[in-house]
Write an enzyme that holds these catalytic residues in place. Structure first.
Site, mmCIF file in Angstrom:
data_model
loop_
_atom_site.group_PDB
_atom_site.id
_atom_site.type_symbol
_atom_site.label_atom_id
_atom_site.label_comp_id
_atom_site.label_asym_id
_atom_site.label_seq_id
_atom_site.Cartn_x
_atom_site.Cartn_y
_atom_site.Cartn_z
ATOM 1 N N ARG A 31 0.776 -1.167 0.175
ATOM 2 C CA ARG A 31 0.141 0.062 -0.151
ATOM 3 C C ARG A 31 0.702 1.212 -0.159
ATOM 4 O O ARG A 31 0.397 2.258 0.566
ATOM 5 C CB ARG A 31 -1.015 0.058 1.218
ATOM 6 C CG ARG A 31 -2.214 -1.156 0.919
ATOM 7 C CD ARG A 31 -2.908 -0.561 -0.033
ATOM 8 N NE ARG A 31 -4.056 -1.739 0.091
ATOM 9 C CZ ARG A 31 -5.540 -1.247 0.443
ATOM 10 N NH1 ARG A 31 -5.644 -0.107 1.280
ATOM 11 N NH2 ARG A 31 -6.191 -2.212 0.398
ATOM 12 N N ARG A 56 -2.784 6.951 0.116
ATOM 13 C CA ARG A 56 -2.906 8.325 0.976
ATOM 14 C C ARG A 56 -1.833 8.645 1.993
ATOM 15 O O ARG A 56 -2.083 9.830 2.190
ATOM 16 C CB ARG A 56 -4.432 7.963 1.683
ATOM 17 C CG ARG A 56 -5.457 8.318 0.845
ATOM 18 C CD ARG A 56 -6.811 7.351 1.560
ATOM 19 N NE ARG A 56 -6.626 6.242 1.920
ATOM 20 C CZ ARG A 56 -7.728 5.558 2.349
ATOM 21 N NH1 ARG A 56 -8.698 5.764 2.900
ATOM 22 N NH2 ARG A 56 -7.471 4.183 2.520
ATOM 23 N N ARG A 60 -6.019 12.583 -6.254
ATOM 24 C CA ARG A 60 -7.263 11.641 -5.960
ATOM 25 C C ARG A 60 -8.375 12.716 -5.730
ATOM 26 O O ARG A 60 -9.524 12.554 -6.182
ATOM 27 C CB ARG A 60 -7.256 10.861 -4.699
ATOM 28 C CG ARG A 60 -8.186 10.124 -4.089
ATOM 29 C CD ARG A 60 -8.512 9.016 -4.883
ATOM 30 N NE ARG A 60 -9.566 8.095 -3.906
ATOM 31 C CZ ARG A 60 -10.585 8.499 -3.791
ATOM 32 N NH1 ARG A 60 -11.299 9.612 -4.405
ATOM 33 N NH2 ARG A 60 -11.642 7.818 -3.093
ATOM 34 N N ASP A 99 -6.580 -2.736 -7.599
ATOM 35 C CA ASP A 99 -7.342 -3.403 -6.586
ATOM 36 C C ASP A 99 -7.538 -4.833 -6.759
ATOM 37 O O ASP A 99 -7.754 -5.187 -8.136
ATOM 38 C CB ASP A 99 -8.537 -2.689 -6.136
ATOM 39 C CG ASP A 99 -8.714 -2.849 -4.903
ATOM 40 O OD1 ASP A 99 -8.332 -2.058 -4.040
ATOM 41 O OD2 ASP A 99 -9.406 -3.972 -4.311
ATOM 42 N N TYR A 115 -15.019 -11.626 -0.303
ATOM 43 C CA TYR A 115 -15.889 -10.371 -0.760
ATOM 44 C C TYR A 115 -17.032 -10.621 -1.443
ATOM 45 O O TYR A 115 -18.054 -10.033 -1.528
ATOM 46 C CB TYR A 115 -14.708 -9.684 -1.520
ATOM 47 C CG TYR A 115 -13.811 -8.728 -0.502
ATOM 48 C CD1 TYR A 115 -14.236 -7.636 0.356
ATOM 49 C CD2 TYR A 115 -12.472 -9.298 -0.449
ATOM 50 C CE1 TYR A 115 -13.408 -6.991 1.170
ATOM 51 C CE2 TYR A 115 -11.595 -8.481 0.279
ATOM 52 C CZ TYR A 115 -11.772 -7.461 1.135
ATOM 53 O OH TYR A 115 -11.156 -7.038 2.140
HETATM 54 O O1 CP3 Z 1 0.323 0.484 -3.119
HETATM 55 C C1 CP3 Z 1 -0.199 -0.477 -3.314
HETATM 56 O O2 CP3 Z 1 -0.084 -1.483 -2.506
HETATM 57 C C2 CP3 Z 1 -1.061 -0.669 -4.710
HETATM 58 C C3 CP3 Z 1 -2.507 -0.657 -4.610
HETATM 59 C C4 CP3 Z 1 -3.444 -1.392 -3.983
HETATM 60 C C5 CP3 Z 1 -4.662 -0.976 -3.495
HETATM 61 N N1 CP3 Z 1 -5.271 -2.188 -3.124
HETATM 62 C C6 CP3 Z 1 -5.299 0.402 -3.616
HETATM 63 C C7 CP3 Z 1 -6.152 0.703 -2.585
HETATM 64 C C8 CP3 Z 1 -3.186 -2.857 -3.607
HETATM 65 C C9 CP3 Z 1 -1.991 -3.822 -3.586
HETATM 66 C C10 CP3 Z 1 -4.695 -3.142 -2.961
HETATM 67 C C11 CP3 Z 1 -4.853 -4.621 -2.632
HETATM 68 C C12 CP3 Z 1 -6.031 -4.866 -1.942
HETATM 69 N N2 CP3 Z 1 -7.418 -4.209 -2.141
HETATM 70 C C13 CP3 Z 1 -6.182 -5.882 -1.010
HETATM 71 C C14 CP3 Z 1 -5.108 -6.927 -0.585
HETATM 72 C C15 CP3 Z 1 -4.078 -6.175 0.465
HETATM 73 C C16 CP3 Z 1 -4.969 -5.905 1.898
HETATM 74 O O3 CP3 Z 1 -4.796 -4.898 2.122
HETATM 75 O O4 CP3 Z 1 -5.075 -6.983 2.654
HETATM 76 C C17 CP3 Z 1 -7.265 -5.788 -0.364
HETATM 77 C C18 CP3 Z 1 -8.088 -6.912 0.765
HETATM 78 C C19 CP3 Z 1 -8.064 -4.924 -1.259
HETATM 79 C C20 CP3 Z 1 -9.364 -4.564 -0.912
HETATM 80 C C21 CP3 Z 1 -9.924 -3.181 -0.497
HETATM 81 N N3 CP3 Z 1 -9.566 -1.920 -1.393
HETATM 82 C C22 CP3 Z 1 -10.164 -2.494 0.546
HETATM 83 C C23 CP3 Z 1 -10.666 -3.383 1.840
HETATM 84 C C24 CP3 Z 1 -10.031 -1.070 0.611
HETATM 85 C C25 CP3 Z 1 -10.817 -0.345 1.660
HETATM 86 C C26 CP3 Z 1 -9.574 0.073 2.774
HETATM 87 C C27 CP3 Z 1 -8.812 1.255 2.291
HETATM 88 O O5 CP3 Z 1 -7.639 0.936 2.580
HETATM 89 O O6 CP3 Z 1 -9.074 2.219 2.238
HETATM 90 C C28 CP3 Z 1 -9.566 -0.853 -0.536
HETATM 91 C C29 CP3 Z 1 -9.225 0.569 -1.198
HETATM 92 C C30 CP3 Z 1 -8.287 0.739 -1.841
HETATM 93 N N4 CP3 Z 1 -7.291 0.201 -2.606
HETATM 94 C C31 CP3 Z 1 -7.494 2.147 -1.425
HETATM 95 C C32 CP3 Z 1 -6.347 2.261 -2.347
HETATM 96 C C33 CP3 Z 1 -5.149 3.124 -2.317
HETATM 97 C C34 CP3 Z 1 -8.226 3.554 -0.703
HETATM 98 C C35 CP3 Z 1 -9.079 4.214 -1.803
HETATM 99 C C36 CP3 Z 1 -9.157 5.464 -1.795
HETATM 100 O O7 CP3 Z 1 -8.043 6.080 -2.335
HETATM 101 O O8 CP3 Z 1 -9.971 6.202 -1.323
#
Ligand code: CP3
Length: 360
Positions: free
Chosen positions: A44, A48, A57, A94, A172
């Site tokens: 991640r 943010r 964003r 994602d 999910y």
């Molecule tokens: O930098 C990186 O790692 C690349 C981007 C990345 C995102 N999601 C962007 C994202 C990666 C590798 C993921 C994987 C992901 N997504 C996982 C597996 C990793 C983990 O955290 O266990 C999972 C379970 C998800 C599903 C997901 N996407 C959730 C549960 C959420 C909400 C929680 C949160 O962090 O906001 C997301 C949203 C998400 N995915 C964001 C980002 C940058 C935030 C969205 C925003 O910008 O508002």
């Protein structure tokens, strides 16, 4: 900048010519080779924590616009490489893009997380899902983002592709959103085991084609995120988790593969037998325990508690140095899960620099 690349016709849907990497620490460590120092990146890292990300964003309609526009995804993928000096980029996307092309559209609700308007409830719902190449072909925007990012990185660091593990995606698809217990998804495994296997196989088939598409577009390594592995019992994980990870690992032969099964410390011995190169470790397992259970052939990646990055500088440095020392050889430094979005950027930099200065 992006337009120049487009105009220069460097991109086509054909396979990208491999570019020599100036920094290939990650790939050498993943293959278990001796390295000058462990490579470091953060799960991640694109997101943010970076002001550049928040600014971009804020101008957009939402998260999906970022993910689905290759030029924007490319830009935010490279931001942490510029800002933090990490040894790898991970493509901005994602894990939920896979359920979407199988037929379950997702929404990203600000402040809440993912939501699926339609979920899997019945066996017929599973039968209706699209799978394999037909579904994976629709993820063209990810392949384009990877091609663009590879061109734009120009060999600075390797680019990581990724996907969700079949069990995590199934969780999910049934639950319809995040959950503390994922009890609907776990209930489905007990009540409809045959249908569960049909669903997991469909996700696996799509995922293999999707990863191959990412690799063809230029991904140098791929990571499988099994974020919800740890909510299954060891017995269930053997039946519904590991066999599908095995299929994925055996199908991907082109680049190194990392499997990160969060909280699945109980399965580290089984994970160690997968045909992959790297096992991701969370902070609930010690380096010593992980090494004993996984064995000596694979590289390990992890595992600092993301909350440690809220600590004072000296605490971050000493904990990071201890981690690097404890893991020893065949090691990729990272956190034990994704960096929390409100982590002070300076502290993230302290962590990265602490790894880079280790032993210097
Ligand atoms: O930098 C990186 O790692 C690349 C981007 C990345 C995102 N999601 C962007 C994202 C990666 C590798 C993921 C994987 C992901 N997504 C996982 C597996 C990793 C983990 O955290 O266990 C999972 C379970 C998800 C599903 C997901 N996407 C959730 C549960 C959420 C909400 C929680 C949160 O962090 O906001 C997301 C949203 C998400 N995915 C964001 C980002 C940058 C935030 C969205 C925003 O910008 O508002």
């Amino acid at each position: 900048m992006m337009n120049d690349i487009m105009e220069n016709e460097q991109l086509s849907t054909e396979e990208v010519q491999p570019l020599a990497l100036k920094n290939d620490l990650l790939l050498r460590a993943a293959r278990g080779e001796q390295v000058e120092r462990p490579p470091v990146w953060l799960m991640r890292q694109a997101g943010r924590i970076l002001p550049q990300y928040r600014e971009l964003r804020g101008k957009l309609s939402g998260f999906k616009e970022l993910v689905e526009t290759p030029e924007l995804a490319c830009e935010v993928t490279i931001q942490p490489v510029d800002e933090l000096g990490v040894d790898a980029a991970i493509i901005f996307s994602d894990i939920l893009v896979v359920p979407e092309v199988m037929g379950l559209r997702y929404e990203m609700i600000p402040g809440k997380g993912p939501m699926f308007p339609m979920t899997i409830q019945l066996e017929e719902d599973v039968d209706k899902l699209i799978a394999g190449e037909k579904a994976a072909l629709q993820l063209d925007y990810v392949y384009k983002a990877i091609q663009l990012t590879k061109a734009e990185l120009n060999g600075r660091v390797p680019l990581i592709g990724f996907c969700g593990a079949p069990w995590t995606l199934m969780a999910y698809m049934i639950e319809g959103s995040g959950s503390k217990t994922f009890s609907k998804a776990r209930r489905f495994l007990y009540k409809k085991p045959i249908s569960s296997h049909v669903l997991l196989q469909k996700i696996t088939d799509t995922t293999v084609d999707y990863l191959k598409g990412q690799i063809k577009a230029g991904a140098d390594l791929v990571q499988v995120f099994d974020s919800w592995a740890g909510i299954l019992s060891p017995e269930q994980y053997k039946v519904f988790g590991l066999p599908y990870l095995k299929q994925i690992c055996e199908s991907i032969t082109e680049v190194p593969v990392t499997v990160f099964a969060k909280n699945a410390w109980f399965a580290l011995d089984e994970l160690g037998k997968l045909d992959c190169n790297v096992i991701g470790i969370d902070w609930n397992t010690t380096a010593q325990n992980a090494r004993e259970m996984v064995g000596t052939t694979k590289a390990l990646q992890g595992n600092l508690d993301p909350c440690l990055l809220y600590a004072p500088e000296d605490v971050i440095c000493s904990a990071t140095h201890k981690m690097v020392r404890d893991f020893g050889d065949k090691y990729i430094a990272n956190l034990g899960h994704g960096v929390y979005p409100d982590t002070p950027l300076d502290n993230v930099k302290i962590f990265v620099d602490a790894v880079k200065s280790f032993g210097a």
